[in-house]
Structure formats: C-alpha cells, structure tokens
Design a protein around this motif. Structure first.
Motif, mmCIF file in Angstrom:
data_model
loop_
_atom_site.group_PDB
_atom_site.id
_atom_site.type_symbol
_atom_site.label_atom_id
_atom_site.label_comp_id
_atom_site.label_asym_id
_atom_site.label_seq_id
_atom_site.Cartn_x
_atom_site.Cartn_y
_atom_site.Cartn_z
ATOM 1 N N ASN B 121 0.807 -1.201 0.000
ATOM 2 C CA ASN B 121 0.000 0.000 0.000
ATOM 3 C C ASN B 121 0.854 1.272 0.000
ATOM 4 O OD1 ASN B 121 -2.087 1.913 0.913
ATOM 5 N ND2 ASN B 121 -1.251 1.511 2.935
ATOM 6 N N PHE B 122 2.085 1.157 0.503
ATOM 7 C CA PHE B 122 2.965 2.327 0.550
ATOM 8 C C PHE B 122 3.834 2.483 -0.703
ATOM 9 C CE2 PHE B 122 3.053 1.869 5.422
ATOM 10 C CZ PHE B 122 1.962 2.697 5.526
ATOM 11 N N VAL B 123 3.855 1.476 -1.524
ATOM 12 C CA VAL B 123 4.755 1.463 -2.683
ATOM 13 C C VAL B 123 4.468 2.628 -3.632
ATOM 14 C CG1 VAL B 123 4.766 0.212 -4.866
ATOM 15 C CG2 VAL B 123 5.419 -0.948 -2.777
ATOM 16 N N PRO B 124 5.494 3.239 -4.226
ATOM 17 C CA PRO B 124 5.209 4.284 -5.210
ATOM 18 C C PRO B 124 4.569 3.670 -6.457
ATOM 19 C CG PRO B 124 7.565 3.863 -5.087
ATOM 20 C CD PRO B 124 6.922 3.046 -4.024
ATOM 21 N N PHE B 125 3.548 4.371 -6.982
ATOM 22 C CA PHE B 125 2.824 3.837 -8.144
ATOM 23 C C PHE B 125 3.759 3.532 -9.303
ATOM 24 C CE2 PHE B 125 -0.624 7.020 -6.842
ATOM 25 C CZ PHE B 125 -1.167 6.142 -5.958
ATOM 26 N N GLN B 126 4.796 4.319 -9.433
ATOM 27 C CA GLN B 126 5.605 4.259 -10.644
ATOM 28 C C GLN B 126 6.255 2.904 -10.848
ATOM 29 O OE1 GLN B 126 5.248 6.932 -8.808
ATOM 30 N NE2 GLN B 126 4.360 8.225 -10.386
ATOM 31 N N ILE B 127 6.534 2.230 -9.743
ATOM 32 C CA ILE B 127 7.177 0.927 -9.923
ATOM 33 C C ILE B 127 6.190 -0.103 -10.464
ATOM 34 C CG2 ILE B 127 6.837 -0.010 -7.602
ATOM 35 C CD1 ILE B 127 10.041 -0.747 -8.221
ATOM 36 N N LEU B 128 4.905 0.204 -10.369
ATOM 37 C CA LEU B 128 3.914 -0.711 -10.918
ATOM 38 C C LEU B 128 3.530 -0.350 -12.347
ATOM 39 C CD1 LEU B 128 1.497 -0.761 -7.861
ATOM 40 C CD2 LEU B 128 3.443 -2.212 -8.277
#
Lengths: 308, 282
Positions: B121-128
């Motif tokens: 949930n904390f991950v930056p969107f960009q890596i996805l």
C-alpha cells in the motif's frame, strides 16, 4: 448393516476433513481473493519492474538485456539529478504540513458556536482532487493577472512569475501541495487533541506549566500516534507527487520541476519515447528510497503489535 | 482541554477570536473562493482584464450550461461514477474477508501476510506502472473502465485490509469465542456476528475510497485515453484544451468535477473523518 453408498461416505469424510481443519483452513479461504488480486497487480509487478530495469525495451519489440547500463546512464543524467534534488525538496518542505496542521488544529480546538462548520471548511481542500488544486493554484500564480501578484502589487511588490521561474517553480508547486496536506494533518491533530487526557493538563497547570511548555512537554507527547500517522501520509504524499506537477508545469520550465515519479513517466510513456527499461530503473530508485521509510513504518508497527 | 477554552479568557480575547475565525477561513479558502467567482463571470471580464473584481454580469446558468450540454463533461462524470462505485464495492468486499482472516485467526504467517498488504500500500505507483500497463494491454483491457477498476480494487485492497484488520482487532473477541462454543460455522460467524459490527468501518472506508478513486489522476492517464473511458480528472485536461483561456468555463468545469467527493464528504462527514483518523488515537 447395508453397504454405505460410497459417494455419501466420501462426502462425509470430506465434510469431516473440513470440520476438523476449519480453524486452520478458513482464514486462507477468506484471504484467497485479496491475496490473488494483490499479488497479481502489486507484488508481481514490483518484481517485473526490477527485472525490466535491466533491459532496453520500447514496450513493443524485443527486449534486450543490458545489465546495469540503465543505472550507469542514470549516474550521468542531469535531468535525473534535478529530479532527485526536487524529491528531496518535496520531502523536506512537505513536512511543514505537520506543524502547520498542528497550528491550525490548536487554533480551532475550541467550543464556540459554529466551530464544527469551521473545522469542516478548513478540512475542505483535502477532499478536492489534486488536479483541481493544481488548476486553482496555477491561476492563483498567473504572472500578470494572478491573485498572488494582485496582492503583492498592493504592497508595491512583484510581479513574480512563480511557475515560470526555474528556481521558484518547485516551491510554488509544493506550496500548492501543502494546502490539502495541511488540512489532513489538521484533522489528525484535532482528533488527537480530543483524546488528550484532561487530568494531565490539570496536573500540568498545577505545576505551573503554561503555553509553550505545556504544549511541548504535556500535549505533544500525547499526540504521538497522530504525529506518526501524519508523518507516514506526508512522506508518502511527497514521494508520490505527480498530479500537481503534471497539471501545473508539466515538468517545466526547462525540466526544473521534475521529480522522479514524473521523470519516470516522461521517459517511459510520453512523447520523449518509450524507454520502458530506463523508466523502470528510475522507478526502482524511487522504490528504494521509499523502502527505507516502509521498513521504518513496518518496524514501528511491529514493535507496537508486540507491545500489546 | 488544550488550548485553554476561550470562554475562560477575557472578553477582548473572546471577541478577537470570534473575528479572527472568519478572516482566517476566508484567507484559507481564498483560491477556492476565487474559482467559484470565476465560474459565474462572463467571458468579457477576462478579455477586459477584470480578473478579481466583481462579475460584471451573473452567468451561472450560462457557464454551467455550457459545461453540461456543450462538452464531454457529463460523459467523463459518468465514467468516473462507473469506475469509482465498482471499485468501492470490490475493495471493501475483499478487505472485509481478508481483514476478518487477519484479525481473528492466529496462524504463523499472519503478520507476514498483513505486512505484505501494508507494504504494498505504501509502494510508489511508478514501480507498478510499466508492468500493470502491459498486463492490462495483454488482457485486452487497455482503455476500458474494467481495466482501471480491476487495478484499483487490487491496489486499494492493501489500505482497506490494514484498516479492516485493525478495526476487527478492536472488537471484543469474546463474541467470537462464544459463537464458536455454540458450534456456529466460521463463515456464519463472519456473516452474522462480525459483519454487523463492521458497519461503521464499512461506511468509513467506502467514503474514503470513493474520494481516493474519484480523485485519481495517475492511473487514469496511464490506463485510459479518450472520452469513452477516461474519468473526469483526466477529462478535465482535455476539457481545458478545448476551452483554452476560457477561465469562466474551466472554473465551472473544475467545480463540477470536484463536486461528487465534496458532497460525499459533507453528507458523510462523521464516517469520513472517523476513517481518516483511525489510529490517530490510542
């Protein structure tokens, strides 16, 4: 005794197996849909992104393995450096939302008539989409007609073109971002202040604590849970900043307002070409920065869990 | 209570505070008030440089009429609805199930599964971004509302599960034990015992997720293009390109785009704030 119908026997023993293992099996049945979705769309893509960052790939053709080349290229990329510095500025200045929110919360923590409406109107900016906030602020900053310059003009200052100035633009965007973020922190602190132990305040008053000393030694320690959440959401917000930049300056002027998240998008998906591998490498750097914070958040949650 | 209640202060301080309040509020909402005034101004005010004065005529009906009948705005609004509502239902459902599992049962990997949701949930969107866009393309869902909804459900499940699990942990566990002693099946405990108690959490999460998804811009840009499936946050940019420099229309458009979450907030304020501040108090 007649022979037992084998299907019934099988059904019985199956039900028996489930009954015997109900407590162990049920959680996994309940978890399955969420885990499936989450692994498919979040966990697995993280791994894929890391893998793609070692390739040269335009998103359509054949991907070519290039090892660490993308990362090596980042080292000499001045646009990457600018983005990294801007991310740092965002992290630092975005945190101003926390004292700002505390200040407004202290200002509004009264019981005069109509205070409820004031509280919700102060919170209002948080509900707006960042796109709208960005538009509103870019009109606020308009070089000649903007409200900011009109006000500055009254005091005989200006005009300044905030978003057109390479050094000022990032700060202008951060200020726009602080508006909803401060509102968020305010609401956290208002809730926190509500739960402050009145007996401790009384005890403090008897001991002669007043004003700042009261705030610092008695109130703020009790607001620790609120501060922790404010810190978490502000850090994440700062590292995720994308919408405002895209709407207000689109990275300009001269690419001086780019941050990693925006630069990554530009490299991978915009008119500058489809460099998926390079974009993924930028995303991995951003992810590693975030990982430091994620590890810290998880660690503090974990120690709290154990303390229970 | 801190700071000292105003009623205990001097009369002058009380009056100062009472007059400070509205002034501070106007200052705080100034950019918004300006846009609201923009949206009822006639076009001629902007060409003549009357940006911040009183509107020379009151064009509310005209400007908002343009937005509703002469642009793609209604289309974008409908798209946003069709994206947001299914996402809310999906994410809340999945997280009720997962939150129940993580909140009630003690098993070895419990904390690790929980941390997976929290960390994700904390991950930056960009890596996805690159893989998810690719995945959506492969499934033939690029530029569809379904593609956007599926991703949103998955990503929001992280936050929602964190929320639900913590909420369920705070429920009295004796209730569940009592039900077990009665020999009630686990799924019945979920449905008849836990779900009714979770109603406030479900309400709070629903309004929160509604706002988050309605206001999403990044994924709208990455996974969709064009009026047939773009939500309003992305649509407003094309709307603005259509009415370049027509500030009165752009303001009216922005206000329309921002309205649903604002209405939601004012209607469900208690739940909204309860949701946002869960965990802010021990």
């Amino acid at each position: 005794m007649t022979a037992i119908d084998p299907t019934i026997a099988a059904a019985k023993s199956q039900r028996g197996w489930y009954k015997r293992n109900e407590i162990a099996v049920t959680p996994w049945l309940f978890l399955a849909p969420a885990i499936l979705f989450f692994v498919f769309y979040v966990v697995w893509p993280i791994y894929q992104s890391i893998a793609i960052s070692f390739y040269d790939w335009d998103g359509l053709g054949e991907a070519r393995f290039v090892g660490m080349d993308n990362y090596a290229e980042l080292m000499d990329d001045s646009a990457f450096e600018v983005s990294l510095w801007n991310n740092l500025k965002w992290l630092l200045f975005y945190l101003l939302a926390i004292p700002g929110g505390l200040f407004i919360a202290l200002f509004l923590n009264q019981t005069v008539t109509g205070i409820r409406i004031y509280k919700s109107l102060f919170f209002f900016p948080f509900v707006l989409s960042q796109v709208v906030v960005g538009l509103v602020f870019s009109w606020f900053y308009l070089p000649n007609e903007g409200l900011l310059n009109t006000v500055l003009g009254v005091f005989g200052m200006g005009p300044i073109n905030v978003l057109g100035d390479p050094t000022l633009a990032t700060y202008g965007i951060i200020a726009a971002g602080l508006w909803p973020q401060t509102a968020y922190c305010m609401i956290l602190y208002l809730t926190g202040l509500n739960a402050v132990d009145p007996e401790q305040i009384e005890a403090g008053r008897l001991d002669g604590a007043k004003g700042w000393r009261m705030l610092w030694f008695i109130i703020i320690p009790q607001l620790k849970p609120a501060t922790f959440i404010a810190f978490v959401v502000t850090i994440i917000g700062a590292l995720r900043s994308f919408d405002l930049i895209s709407v207000m300056t689109n990275g300009g002027p001269f690419g001086q307002t780019r941050v990693l998240s925006f630069y990554m998008f530009e490299k991978a998906l915009s008119e500058y070409g489809f460099r998926m591998g390079y974009g993924a490498a930028i995303a991995v750097v951003l992810f590693l920065i975030m990982l430091v914070f994620i590890a810290y958040f998880l660690w503090s949650m974990w120690s709290e869990e154990r303390g229970r | 209570m801190f700071p000292t209640p105003i009623e205990k202060g001097s009369r002058t301080w009380q009056l100062t505070y009472q007059s400070l309040l509205p002034m501070a509020l106007i200052l705080w909402l100034l950019p918004l008030i300006a846009v609201a005034i923009f949206s009822v101004k006639p076009a001629v005010d902007f060409t003549q440089g009357n940006y911040w004065g009183m509107p020379s005529s009151f064009e509310l009906v005209n400007n908002y009429g343009q937005v509703f009948f002469n642009s793609d705005m209604p289309r974008y609004m409908l798209n946003s609805m069709l994206i947001t509502v299914p996402t809310v239902i999906g994410a809340v459902t999945l997280s009720c199930l997962a939150g129940f599992a993580l909140g009630i049962y003690k098993f070895k990997s419990n904390i690790w599964v929980f941390f997976m949701f929290v960390a994700g949930n904390f991950v930056p969107f960009q890596i996805l971004m690159v893989p998810v866009r690719d995945l959506t393309l492969d499934m033939g869902l690029y530029n569809t509302k379904t593609g956007l909804v599926l991703f949103h459900v998955a990503f929001q499940t992280g936050f929602c599960t964190l929320f639900m699990r913590n909420f369920i942990r705070a429920l009295p566990f004796q209730l569940i034990e009592a039900a077990r002693v009665e020999g009630i099946a686990e799924w019945k405990i979920f449905w008849y015992v836990v779900i009714p108690l979770m109603k406030p959490a479900i309400a709070a999460l629903s309004v929160l997720i509604f706002t988050f998804i309605w206001n999403d811009y990044f994924w709208a840009v990455v996974l969709t293009q064009g009026p047939e499936s773009q939500p309003v946050t992305a649509g407003i940019t094309s709307f603005n390109a259509q009415f370049r420099a027509a500030y009165h229309l752009m303001s009216a458009g922005s206000i329309v785009a921002a309205l649903p979450p604002v209405l939601m907030f004012f209607a469900m304020q208690k739940h909204f704030i309860a949701g946002l501040t869960l965990g802010a108090v021990k």
